[in-house]
Design an enzyme around this catalytic site. Structure first.
Site, PDB file in Angstrom:
ATOM      1  N   CYS A  45      -5.437   9.697  -5.097  1.00 49.27           N
ATOM      2  CA  CYS A  45      -5.495   9.122  -6.445  1.00 49.27           C
ATOM      3  C   CYS A  45      -6.725   9.615  -7.191  1.00 49.27           C
ATOM      4  CB  CYS A  45      -5.489   7.613  -6.357  1.00 49.27           C
ATOM      5  SG  CYS A  45      -6.737   6.983  -5.230  1.00 49.27           S
ATOM      6  N   GLU A  51      -4.646  -0.946  -7.911  1.00 47.11           N
ATOM      7  CA  GLU A  51      -5.294   0.365  -7.736  1.00 47.11           C
ATOM      8  C   GLU A  51      -4.216   1.391  -8.013  1.00 47.11           C
ATOM      9  OE1 GLU A  51      -8.407   0.811  -6.944  1.00 47.11           O
ATOM     10  OE2 GLU A  51      -9.097  -0.882  -5.740  1.00 47.11           O
ATOM     11  N   ILE A  87       0.833  -1.212   0.000  1.00 50.16           N
ATOM     12  CA  ILE A  87       0.000   0.000   0.000  1.00 50.16           C
ATOM     13  C   ILE A  87       0.868   1.262   0.000  1.00 50.16           C
ATOM     14  CG2 ILE A  87      -2.044  -1.059   1.029  1.00 50.16           C
ATOM     15  CD1 ILE A  87      -1.104   0.084   3.766  1.00 50.16           C
ATOM     16  N   ASN A 115      -0.417   7.658   1.148  1.00 48.20           N
ATOM     17  CA  ASN A 115      -1.273   8.851   1.171  1.00 48.20           C
ATOM     18  C   ASN A 115      -2.488   8.722   2.085  1.00 48.20           C
ATOM     19  OD1 ASN A 115      -2.357   7.012  -0.607  1.00 48.20           O
ATOM     20  ND2 ASN A 115      -3.257   8.572  -1.909  1.00 48.20           N
ATOM     21  N   GLU A 165       0.103  12.380 -13.839  1.00 48.96           N
ATOM     22  CA  GLU A 165      -0.377  12.562 -12.470  1.00 48.96           C
ATOM     23  C   GLU A 165       0.672  13.326 -11.660  1.00 48.96           C
ATOM     24  OE1 GLU A 165      -0.539   9.151  -9.810  1.00 48.96           O
ATOM     25  OE2 GLU A 165      -2.536   9.796  -9.222  1.00 48.96           O
ATOM     26  N   ILE A 166       0.268  14.454 -11.099  1.00 48.96           N
ATOM     27  CA  ILE A 166       1.213  15.297 -10.342  1.00 48.96           C
ATOM     28  C   ILE A 166       1.237  14.881  -8.876  1.00 48.96           C
ATOM     29  CG2 ILE A 166       1.740  17.667  -9.631  1.00 48.96           C
ATOM     30  CD1 ILE A 166       0.482  18.598 -12.308  1.00 48.96           C
ATOM     31  N   LYS A 212       2.778  -4.933   3.329  1.00 48.64           N
ATOM     32  CA  LYS A 212       3.862  -3.951   3.519  1.00 48.64           C
ATOM     33  C   LYS A 212       3.311  -2.540   3.325  1.00 48.64           C
ATOM     34  CE  LYS A 212       6.710  -1.825   0.917  1.00 48.64           C
ATOM     35  NZ  LYS A 212       6.899  -0.528   1.588  1.00 48.64           N
ATOM     36  N   SER A 254       1.705   3.537  -7.679  1.00 48.17           N
ATOM     37  CA  SER A 254       1.879   4.165  -8.987  1.00 48.17           C
ATOM     38  C   SER A 254       1.830   3.115 -10.107  1.00 48.17           C
ATOM     39  CB  SER A 254       3.219   4.890  -9.017  1.00 48.17           C
ATOM     40  OG  SER A 254       4.249   3.948  -8.814  1.00 48.17           O
ATOM     41  N   GLY A 305      10.164  -0.533  -0.694  1.00 44.87           N
ATOM     42  CA  GLY A 305       9.463  -1.248  -1.750  1.00 44.87           C
ATOM     43  C   GLY A 305      10.358  -2.206  -2.503  1.00 44.87           C
TER      44      GLY A 305
HETATM   45  P1  NAP Z   1       4.667   3.763  -5.254  1.00 47.57           P
HETATM   46  O1  NAP Z   1       5.992   4.367  -5.285  1.00 47.57           O
HETATM   47  O2  NAP Z   1       4.199   2.921  -6.376  1.00 47.57           O
HETATM   48  O3  NAP Z   1       4.597   2.968  -3.897  1.00 47.57           O
HETATM   49  C1  NAP Z   1       3.491   2.201  -3.495  1.00 47.57           C
HETATM   50  C2  NAP Z   1       3.970   1.053  -2.628  1.00 47.57           C
HETATM   51  O4  NAP Z   1       4.755   0.173  -3.430  1.00 47.57           O
HETATM   52  C3  NAP Z   1       4.866   1.502  -1.477  1.00 47.57           C
HETATM   53  O5  NAP Z   1       4.607   0.685  -0.352  1.00 47.57           O
HETATM   54  C4  NAP Z   1       6.244   1.237  -2.039  1.00 47.57           C
HETATM   55  O6  NAP Z   1       7.226   1.077  -1.057  1.00 47.57           O
HETATM   56  C5  NAP Z   1       6.003  -0.053  -2.800  1.00 47.57           C
HETATM   57  N1  NAP Z   1       6.998  -0.384  -3.806  1.00 47.57           N
HETATM   58  C6  NAP Z   1       7.893   0.432  -4.429  1.00 47.57           C
HETATM   59  N2  NAP Z   1       8.664  -0.279  -5.280  1.00 47.57           N
HETATM   60  C7  NAP Z   1       8.257  -1.565  -5.204  1.00 47.57           C
HETATM   61  C8  NAP Z   1       8.656  -2.776  -5.845  1.00 47.57           C
HETATM   62  N3  NAP Z   1       9.656  -2.806  -6.734  1.00 47.57           N
HETATM   63  N4  NAP Z   1       8.012  -3.910  -5.546  1.00 47.57           N
HETATM   64  C9  NAP Z   1       7.008  -3.907  -4.648  1.00 47.57           C
HETATM   65  N5  NAP Z   1       6.590  -2.802  -3.995  1.00 47.57           N
HETATM   66  C10 NAP Z   1       7.206  -1.646  -4.272  1.00 47.57           C
HETATM   67  O7  NAP Z   1       3.565   4.857  -5.069  1.00 47.57           O
HETATM   68  P2  NAP Z   1       3.659   6.105  -4.105  1.00 47.57           P
HETATM   69  O8  NAP Z   1       4.460   7.157  -4.717  1.00 47.57           O
HETATM   70  O9  NAP Z   1       4.098   5.659  -2.775  1.00 47.57           O
HETATM   71  O10 NAP Z   1       2.095   6.495  -4.054  1.00 47.57           O
HETATM   72  C11 NAP Z   1       1.515   7.348  -4.976  1.00 47.57           C
HETATM   73  C12 NAP Z   1       0.809   6.584  -6.086  1.00 47.57           C
HETATM   74  O11 NAP Z   1      -0.202   5.734  -5.579  1.00 47.57           O
HETATM   75  C13 NAP Z   1       0.093   7.523  -7.008  1.00 47.57           C
HETATM   76  O12 NAP Z   1       0.264   7.162  -8.352  1.00 47.57           O
HETATM   77  C14 NAP Z   1      -1.367   7.372  -6.617  1.00 47.57           C
HETATM   78  O13 NAP Z   1      -2.284   7.744  -7.567  1.00 47.57           O
HETATM   79  C15 NAP Z   1      -1.432   5.941  -6.266  1.00 47.57           C
HETATM   80  N6  NAP Z   1      -2.592   5.653  -5.403  1.00 47.57           N
HETATM   81  C16 NAP Z   1      -3.655   4.993  -5.940  1.00 47.57           C
HETATM   82  C17 NAP Z   1      -4.792   4.728  -5.187  1.00 47.57           C
HETATM   83  C18 NAP Z   1      -5.967   3.998  -5.764  1.00 47.57           C
HETATM   84  O14 NAP Z   1      -6.751   3.442  -5.024  1.00 47.57           O
HETATM   85  N7  NAP Z   1      -6.151   3.950  -7.058  1.00 47.57           N
HETATM   86  C19 NAP Z   1      -4.829   5.138  -3.861  1.00 47.57           C
HETATM   87  C20 NAP Z   1      -3.737   5.824  -3.354  1.00 47.57           C
HETATM   88  C21 NAP Z   1      -2.622   6.067  -4.135  1.00 47.57           C
HETATM   89  P3  NAP Z   1       8.057   2.315  -0.456  1.00 47.57           P
HETATM   90  O15 NAP Z   1       7.429   3.580  -0.931  1.00 47.57           O
HETATM   91  O16 NAP Z   1       7.959   2.105   0.992  1.00 47.57           O
HETATM   92  O17 NAP Z   1       9.462   2.172  -0.951  1.00 47.57           O
END
Ligand code: NAP
Ligand code: MG
Length: 496
Positions: A293, A259, A158, A161, A393-394, A184, A238, A217
């Site tokens: 999001c 998601e 997850i 945010n 997406e900003i 995690k 993301s 992550g």
């Molecule tokens: P992210 O970088 O993709 O991180 C999301 C999760 O994935 C974090 O727990 C991150 O860990 C983990 N992660 C990173 N690299 C990984 C890998 N190689 N393998 C497995 N897990 C990994 O996203 P973010 O920047 O934290 O969050 C913002 C994004 O989430 C935006 O694009 C937003 O739109 C989206 N979001 C979507 C929703 C929805 O329901 N559609 C809701 C909320 C947010 P760490 O960050 O701890 O390293």
């Protein structure tokens, strides 16, 4: 009612201990002994330390979840539901501390009552309503039916945010179905998930049913979808990371839901109630500092009301107060330095790309903002649909206004991005509302509503690159089950 945490004081709550994660009912440090610092994004002060879990910790958590699985899966569904209801009550009793933990971790001012108890109860209500069907058979001595069974040990990853609701979404629905889980949280905001896991244990959910591995992550996160013991995954984050997680699931031949992000349009027609639309759109893009999001980040507006809409949006966004989470403000900082750089980069791209900067565009200054990752609410006008700020997406409080000449162009612009999470239409005309509700490519459409449906139990998820699978709907628990068809031939009657 629980005590209020002093905003300046060290974190001190029985819901959290320093540097531990939850594996098999035990609160333990990382196998490596390494830690990660969790900071307050309003001032960069150290909030807590968490274990830097890796593949070894995920492996231990999967083993614990495997051990807990048979008893949990075989516990009757009504009993599982009762434990979730008890968990909801404990969350409610600790609402204030949980709210403060999440606020401090994410940097968000209080944003109203937590949705978590309601989410838990909604999900608990489904636990014992997961049904199979009876099937017609070729012969009267055969009975046929389906049963829905949990996958087994499942995993979730997850973002930071909205860590409490995200944690609840994945954990409650999966365990209600009889799975056990390894989750995690994001390293940027792991505190509310750890506290919620503590309350799950306090509610009597058995050891090993919920396991929380904290870490990066690329380390702990990556180890979950690639672990051979994991049978299904839920990922929120993301698109780039979603794609990596999906590849790992593909290699492991396991299903998942994704998601992902959004670039949600707010389509404003000439007959719209602009005095309702403008403040709602401004609130939608500044809530949680735009790090939602579902945030409506593009205003696609008919040229005849364009000027008035921009003026009203500027007025509404001007009123948004900015500051640290414990003050009476509308908007806190961004989550971290990387996100701050990213948002400022998009603001520069807007300026250099030829959009008109109407409001904001910079960083607030003054003592209250100190070292925090603050940015001012920012409004761009005359944005072209193909500009970077209109396409990507900003995840910050940056709103782009795109004028259009007619409904056809509005639909083309609204749908002209990779994402398809949420879309809103502002109109008083039911015909326009019906046509647009059908035409917009999004998992949720809001009519005269900025952040989507605003209904109870609406399935949530994306079209296109916003992902697939739905959470929180009437099938939330069922989605964590697989179907088994049983055909049962009875003994023929003696003598026949
Ligand atoms: P992210 O970088 O993709 O991180 C999301 C999760 O994935 C974090 O727990 C991150 O860990 C983990 N992660 C990173 N690299 C990984 C890998 N190689 N393998 C497995 N897990 C990994 O996203 P973010 O920047 O934290 O969050 C913002 C994004 O989430 C935006 O694009 C937003 O739109 C989206 N979001 C979507 C929703 C929805 O329901 N559609 C809701 C909320 C947010 P760490 O960050 O701890 O390293
Ligand atoms: Mg991250």
């Amino acid at each position: 009612m629980t005590a209020v945490i002093d905003p300046q004081a060290e974190l001190d709550t029985p819901l959290l201990q320093d540097n531990v994660q939850l594996i098999g009912g035990e609160w333990v440090p990382a196998a490596s002994g390494e830690t990660i610092e969790v900071i307050n994004p309003a001032n960069r002060q150290l909030l807590a330390r968490i274990p830097r879990g890796t593949a070894d910790d995920v492996d231990a958590a999967v083993k614990a979840a495997e051990q807990a699985l048979p008893a949990w899966r075989d516990l009757n569904a009504t009993a599982r539901a009762s434990l979730l209801y008890r968990w909801a009550t404990l969350v409610e009793e600790n609402a204030e501390v949980l709210d403060q933990l999440e606020s401090r971790d994410v940097g968000r001012p209080h944003w109203g009552p937590s949705p978590v108890p309601g989410m838990l109860r909604f999900i608990a209500g489904q636990a014992d309503k997961v049904h199979g069907v009876s099937l017609p058979t070729y012969s009267p001595d055969v009975m046929g039916f389906t049963v829905r069974e949990p996958f087994g040990v499942v995993g979730a990853i997850i973002p930071w945010n909205a860590p409490g609701p995200m944690f609840t979404n994945e954990v409650a629905a999966s365990i209600a179905a009889g799975n056990t889980i390894v989750i995690k949280p994001a390293e940027d905001a792991p505190l509310a998930p750890l506290a919620l896991a503590k309350l799950a244990m306090d509610a009597g959910i058995p050891a090993g049913v919920v396991n929380v591995v904290t870490g990066y992550g690329s380390e702990a996160g990556a180890a979950i979808p690639s672990h051979p013991g994991i049978r299904r995954v839920g990922f929120t984050g993301s698109p780039a990371t979603g794609s990596i997680v999906m590849e790992a699931c593909a290699r492991n031949l396991i299903p998942l839901h994704l998601e992902l992000g959004g670039k949600s349009p707010q389509v404003v027609f000439p007959d719209a109630n602009l005095s309702a639309a403008a403040p709602a759109i401004a609130a939608g893009i500044t809530m949680n500092t735009g790090q939602i999001c579902a945030a409506g980040s593009r205003v696609v507006v008919h040229r005849s009301v364009h000027q008035e809409m921009v003026e009203r949006l500027a007025e509404a966004m001007q009123k948004v107060t900015v500051g640290p989470w414990h003050q009476q403000v509308n908007m806190g900082p961004l989550i971290n330095g990387r996100q701050h750089e990213r948002v400022m980069g998009y603001i520069e791209a807007g300026k250099s790309g030829g959009a008109d900067l109407v409001l904001g565009g910079g960083v607030p200054s003054g003592e209250a903002f100190g070292d925090g990752f603050f940015v001012n609410p920012t409004l761009f006008d005359n944005v072209k649909p193909d500009m970077k700020i209109a396409q990507e997406e900003i995840f910050g409080p940056v709103l782009s206004v795109i004028p259009v000449d007619n409904e056809e162009e509005a639909v083309a612009v609204a749908n002209g991005v990779d994402y398809g999470l949420v879309a809103s239409v502002w109109t008083e005309d039911v015909g326009t509302a019906v046509r647009m509700s059908r035409a917009l490519e999004a998992g949720q459409v809001g009519v005269n509503n900025a952040l989507g449906a605003g209904v109870i139990g609406g399935p949530f998820g994306g079209y296109k690159s916003s992902g697939f699978g739905r959470t929180m709907g009437a099938d939330a628990v069922q989605n964590w089950t697989q179907v088994k068809t049983i055909s049962m031939r009875g003994a023929t009657r003696p003598g026949n």
